[in-house]
Design a protein around this motif. Structure first.
Motif, PDB file in Angstrom:
ATOM      1  N   LEU A 157       0.831  -1.206   0.000  1.00 22.34           N
ATOM      2  CA  LEU A 157       0.000   0.000   0.000  1.00 22.34           C
ATOM      3  C   LEU A 157       0.861   1.251   0.000  1.00 22.34           C
ATOM      4  N   ALA A 158       1.903   1.266   0.838  1.00 25.93           N
ATOM      5  CA  ALA A 158       2.775   2.437   0.913  1.00 25.93           C
ATOM      6  C   ALA A 158       3.478   2.710  -0.407  1.00 25.93           C
ATOM      7  N   GLY A 159       3.738   1.646  -1.180  1.00 23.94           N
ATOM      8  CA  GLY A 159       4.441   1.812  -2.441  1.00 23.94           C
ATOM      9  C   GLY A 159       3.556   2.013  -3.647  1.00 23.94           C
ATOM     10  N   ARG A 160       2.229   1.937  -3.469  1.00 23.39           N
ATOM     11  CA  ARG A 160       1.352   2.002  -4.635  1.00 23.39           C
ATOM     12  C   ARG A 160       0.152   2.928  -4.495  1.00 23.39           C
ATOM     13  N   ALA A 161      -0.302   3.201  -3.287  1.00 23.56           N
ATOM     14  CA  ALA A 161      -1.532   3.981  -3.104  1.00 23.56           C
ATOM     15  C   ALA A 161      -1.335   5.426  -3.538  1.00 23.56           C
ATOM     16  N   HIS A 162      -2.421   6.019  -4.014  1.00 24.40           N
ATOM     17  CA  HIS A 162      -2.386   7.415  -4.451  1.00 24.40           C
ATOM     18  C   HIS A 162      -3.017   8.343  -3.421  1.00 24.40           C
ATOM     19  N   CYS A 163      -3.022   7.911  -2.177  1.00 20.69           N
ATOM     20  CA  CYS A 163      -3.385   8.784  -1.063  1.00 20.69           C
ATOM     21  C   CYS A 163      -2.386   8.499   0.051  1.00 20.69           C
ATOM     22  N   PRO A 164      -2.292   9.344   1.063  1.00 26.03           N
ATOM     23  CA  PRO A 164      -1.367   9.057   2.155  1.00 26.03           C
ATOM     24  C   PRO A 164      -1.665   7.714   2.811  1.00 26.03           C
ATOM     25  N   VAL A 165      -0.604   6.990   3.159  1.00 33.31           N
ATOM     26  CA  VAL A 165      -0.725   5.710   3.855  1.00 33.31           C
ATOM     27  C   VAL A 165       0.007   5.834   5.186  1.00 33.31           C
TER      28      VAL A 165
END
Length: 283
Positions: free
Chosen positions: A127-135
């Protein structure tokens, strides 16, 4: 429409600190909280009845997970509007989809099968490497997770990478009514010191001033401390995280690329920081 904060739960004890942290964060922001449990069972349940003795055991367990999570949030943060759902997908795909309609994603540092406190779960890292919102990955000791340090820490790297992270960090410090410490690491080509060392430190201070100039004016009530430190950036930030409530780092998302996009510093602090870590993407 106000975007919710989204937190992923898997029913493990390791996900409870993330759930509690998310409830507190939603209360600070005065936004809704969405609790998501990913389960693939719905793909395979076929014609099994929804109730009765033949009810699928896995589906019942998934619903118990979200019901218990929702009840925990209602007790901890009664003023937060909470929605809970079982999503028929794998955890990474489900939460990446949720990210399109989330103010931020919150997840625990370790999932099922990981050594609590030692290994970063594959879901959180993906998630940290792919999401387009803050994780936000909730990790660290009791004091830092509970937010008792009174400090938000932001790593200031390349201008492109840190712009969104600096704004996010100032916003979080404002919510907590605490200090923001902006840190820039530097390395000297001459360990013995001298003019080269002074120039390296001066460049680091200049980079901090440039990164903070505009965003800090938008948050005049947030006290800001500028810190430069010699050494590798990930080591400097990990050491400083022991006295922070939140460590914020940036990550560049290139629209022309797909898949995992996470820098070395962000990757390192996600594994080793002593406090919750927010990875803020910049496109």
């Amino acid at each position: 429409m106000t975007l919710p904060l989204v937190v992923g739960v898997d029913g493990s004890d390791g996900s409870l600190p993330a759930l509690d942290w998310a409830a507190d964060e939603a209360a600070r922001r005065e936004i809704p909280l969405r609790v998501v449990h990913a389960s693939l069972w719905e793909h395979y349940e076929a014609s099994a009845p929804a109730f009765g003795p033949d009810r699928p055991e896995d589906k019942g367990m998934a619903e118990q997970v979200v019901a218990a999570a929702r009840h925990r949030v209602e007790l901890r943060a009664p003023d937060v509007a909470v929605d809970a759902a079982v999503v028929p997908d794998d955890a990474v795909s489900a939460l990446l989809e949720e990210a399109h309609h989330a103010a931020a994603l919150v997840t625990g540092a370790s999932g099922r099968g990981a050594l609590a406190g030692l290994l970063l779960g594959s879901v959180s890292l993906s998630l940290a490497g792919r999401a387009h919102c803050p994780v936000i990955v909730v990790r660290g000791g009791r004091r830092t997770v509970r937010g008792e340090c009174g400090r938000v820490l932001v790593g200031v790297g390349d201008a492109e990478e840190c712009a969104a992270a600096v704004r996010f960090a100032l916003y979080e410090a404002g919510l907590r009514h605490c200090e923001l410490e902006a840190v820039r690491a530097w390395r000297s080509s001459h360990p013995a010191g001298g003019d080269s060392t002074r120039r390296s430190e001066e460049r680091a201070l200049g980079a901090l001033d440039e990164a903070l100039e505009g965003p800090a004016r938008e948050h005049p009530d947030v006290p800001v401390r500028r810190t430069t430190a010699e050494g590798p950036a990930h080591k400097v930030l990990v050491e400083a995280s022991a006295a922070a409530d939140l460590l914020v780092v940036g990550a560049v998302r290139h629209r022309s690329r797909v898949g995992f996009q996470l820098g070395r510093v962000s990757h390192a602090v996600l594994h080793h920081a002593a406090c919750p870590v927010a990875v803020v993407p910049h496109e």
